[in-house]
Design a protein around this motif. Structure first.
Motif, mmCIF file in Angstrom:
data_model
loop_
_atom_site.group_PDB
_atom_site.id
_atom_site.type_symbol
_atom_site.label_atom_id
_atom_site.label_comp_id
_atom_site.label_asym_id
_atom_site.label_seq_id
_atom_site.Cartn_x
_atom_site.Cartn_y
_atom_site.Cartn_z
ATOM 1 N N SER A 87 0.865 -1.177 0.000
ATOM 2 C CA SER A 87 0.000 0.000 0.000
ATOM 3 C C SER A 87 0.901 1.225 0.000
ATOM 4 C CB SER A 87 -0.916 0.004 1.231
ATOM 5 O OG SER A 87 -1.723 1.173 1.229
ATOM 6 N N ASP A 88 0.856 1.968 -1.108
ATOM 7 C CA ASP A 88 1.706 3.160 -1.275
ATOM 8 C C ASP A 88 3.172 2.879 -0.943
ATOM 9 O OD1 ASP A 88 -0.321 4.723 -2.270
ATOM 10 O OD2 ASP A 88 -0.773 5.689 -0.359
ATOM 11 N N GLY A 89 3.687 1.746 -1.424
ATOM 12 C CA GLY A 89 5.094 1.410 -1.264
ATOM 13 C C GLY A 89 5.432 0.674 0.023
ATOM 14 N N LYS A 90 4.553 0.666 1.007
ATOM 15 C CA LYS A 90 4.800 -0.060 2.259
ATOM 16 C C LYS A 90 4.367 -1.507 2.054
ATOM 17 C CE LYS A 90 3.826 -0.260 7.150
ATOM 18 N NZ LYS A 90 3.040 0.237 8.267
ATOM 19 N N ARG A 91 5.251 -2.461 2.381
ATOM 20 C CA ARG A 91 4.994 -3.878 2.155
ATOM 21 C C ARG A 91 4.870 -4.617 3.481
ATOM 22 N NH1 ARG A 91 5.638 -5.321 -3.018
ATOM 23 N NH2 ARG A 91 6.453 -3.702 -4.369
ATOM 24 N N ALA A 92 4.022 -5.667 3.479
ATOM 25 C CA ALA A 92 3.861 -6.507 4.665
ATOM 26 C C ALA A 92 3.510 -7.916 4.228
ATOM 27 C CB ALA A 92 2.768 -5.952 5.572
ATOM 28 N N MET A 93 3.995 -8.902 4.975
ATOM 29 C CA MET A 93 3.649 -10.302 4.726
ATOM 30 C C MET A 93 2.341 -10.615 5.445
ATOM 31 S SD MET A 93 5.824 -11.548 2.644
ATOM 32 C CE MET A 93 5.432 -13.285 2.742
ATOM 33 N N LEU A 94 1.503 -11.416 4.784
ATOM 34 C CA LEU A 94 0.232 -11.857 5.352
ATOM 35 C C LEU A 94 0.174 -13.373 5.320
ATOM 36 C CD1 LEU A 94 -2.285 -9.455 3.546
ATOM 37 C CD2 LEU A 94 -1.372 -9.223 5.863
ATOM 38 N N ARG A 95 -0.496 -13.948 6.298
ATOM 39 C CA ARG A 95 -0.748 -15.394 6.336
ATOM 40 C C ARG A 95 -2.176 -15.598 6.815
ATOM 41 N NH1 ARG A 95 2.020 -13.923 10.664
ATOM 42 N NH2 ARG A 95 1.289 -14.590 12.696
ATOM 43 N N ALA A 96 -2.634 -16.832 6.846
ATOM 44 C CA ALA A 96 -4.013 -17.151 7.232
ATOM 45 C C ALA A 96 -4.392 -16.458 8.537
ATOM 46 C CB ALA A 96 -4.186 -18.658 7.370
ATOM 47 N N VAL A 107 -2.371 3.227 -3.477
ATOM 48 C CA VAL A 107 -2.040 2.323 -4.583
ATOM 49 C C VAL A 107 -1.679 0.999 -3.928
ATOM 50 C CG1 VAL A 107 -0.459 1.851 -6.491
ATOM 51 C CG2 VAL A 107 -1.284 4.183 -6.091
ATOM 52 N N VAL A 108 -2.460 -0.056 -4.234
ATOM 53 C CA VAL A 108 -2.358 -1.324 -3.509
ATOM 54 C C VAL A 108 -2.179 -2.508 -4.463
ATOM 55 C CG1 VAL A 108 -3.846 -0.388 -1.687
ATOM 56 C CG2 VAL A 108 -4.855 -1.786 -3.482
ATOM 57 N N GLY A 109 -1.720 -3.625 -3.919
ATOM 58 C CA GLY A 109 -1.611 -4.870 -4.659
ATOM 59 C C GLY A 109 -1.263 -5.990 -3.700
ATOM 60 N N ILE A 110 -1.370 -7.244 -4.168
ATOM 61 C CA ILE A 110 -1.029 -8.390 -3.331
ATOM 62 C C ILE A 110 -0.478 -9.510 -4.202
ATOM 63 C CG2 ILE A 110 -3.393 -9.308 -3.336
ATOM 64 C CD1 ILE A 110 -2.791 -10.151 -0.326
ATOM 65 N N TRP A 111 0.583 -10.187 -3.720
ATOM 66 C CA TRP A 111 1.267 -11.246 -4.435
ATOM 67 C C TRP A 111 1.222 -12.534 -3.631
ATOM 68 C CZ3 TRP A 111 2.328 -6.259 -4.465
ATOM 69 C CH2 TRP A 111 2.597 -5.642 -5.682
ATOM 70 N N GLN A 112 1.015 -13.649 -4.304
ATOM 71 C CA GLN A 112 1.120 -14.968 -3.685
ATOM 72 C C GLN A 112 2.597 -15.227 -3.410
ATOM 73 O OE1 GLN A 112 2.731 -17.785 -5.160
ATOM 74 N NE2 GLN A 112 2.172 -19.180 -3.536
ATOM 75 N N LYS A 113 2.899 -15.780 -2.239
ATOM 76 C CA LYS A 113 4.271 -16.160 -1.866
ATOM 77 C C LYS A 113 4.236 -17.576 -1.303
ATOM 78 C CE LYS A 113 6.140 -12.128 -2.705
ATOM 79 N NZ LYS A 113 7.126 -11.921 -3.741
ATOM 80 N N GLY A 114 5.336 -18.272 -1.363
ATOM 81 C CA GLY A 114 5.425 -19.607 -0.783
ATOM 82 C C GLY A 114 4.930 -20.677 -1.738
ATOM 83 N N ASP A 115 4.741 -21.889 -1.173
ATOM 84 C CA ASP A 115 4.393 -23.057 -1.988
ATOM 85 C C ASP A 115 2.896 -23.229 -2.211
ATOM 86 O OD1 ASP A 115 7.076 -23.780 -2.286
ATOM 87 O OD2 ASP A 115 7.064 -24.874 -0.380
ATOM 88 N N ALA A 116 2.069 -22.721 -1.299
ATOM 89 C CA ALA A 116 0.620 -22.935 -1.377
ATOM 90 C C ALA A 116 -0.069 -21.750 -2.051
ATOM 91 C CB ALA A 116 0.047 -23.129 0.024
ATOM 92 N N PRO A 117 -1.176 -21.982 -2.733
ATOM 93 C CA PRO A 117 -1.958 -20.866 -3.275
ATOM 94 C C PRO A 117 -2.389 -19.920 -2.152
ATOM 95 C CG PRO A 117 -2.758 -22.959 -4.135
ATOM 96 C CD PRO A 117 -1.784 -23.285 -3.038
#
Length: 133
Positions: A87-96, A107-117
């Motif tokens: 969000s506006d250049g600030k990044r954070a990891m998310l999990r369940a 300005v936002v976006g989200i990327w899949q990381k790791g082995d699982a969808p």
């Protein structure tokens, strides 16, 4: 007071009960078509008028909802997998079990990381209907 509440309730449309399996389709994610995803366009099955969008999106390995400006608050709630939100250049990891609350104008976006969808719920308001519609 109760009579007023009953009048308000009487003018509301009946509830909509939706099975996500009736809304599923495979498609590239929005905002850049980065990889592939499974989209559950749940609120699209709710009759108009509706004031919000409620969707589930499963980002396949390497997929992303690319960076894009938002004109409303938006929520990403992670059901499973891991992802990185921006969000506006600030990044954070998310999990369940984690939520990213994103604000109007970012300005936002989200990327899949790791082995699982990465499976997430995306919710945001619908713009109001133009007058005269």
């Amino acid at each position: 007071m109760i009579a007023g509440l009953l009048l308000m309730a009487a003018s509301a449309p009946p509830m909509a009960v939706i099975d996500e399996q009736d809304t599923v389709r495979e498609e590239a994610p929005p905002h850049g078509s980065i990889g592939m995803s499974t989209a559950y366009r749940i609120s699209d099955a709710a009759p108009a008028p509706r004031a919000m969008e409620f969707r589930r999106r499963v980002l396949h390995k390497g997929a992303a909802i690319g960076e894009h400006p938002i004109a409303h608050d938006e929520v990403y709630y992670v059901l499973s997998g891991e992802g990185e939100v921006v969000s506006d250049g600030k990044r954070a990891m998310l999990r369940a079990g984690m939520t990213a609350y994103l604000y109007n104008g970012a300005v936002v976006g989200i990327w899949q990381k790791g082995d699982a969808p990465l499976s997430l719920i995306v919710a945001y308001p619908n713009p109001p209907e133009p007058a005269g519609k």
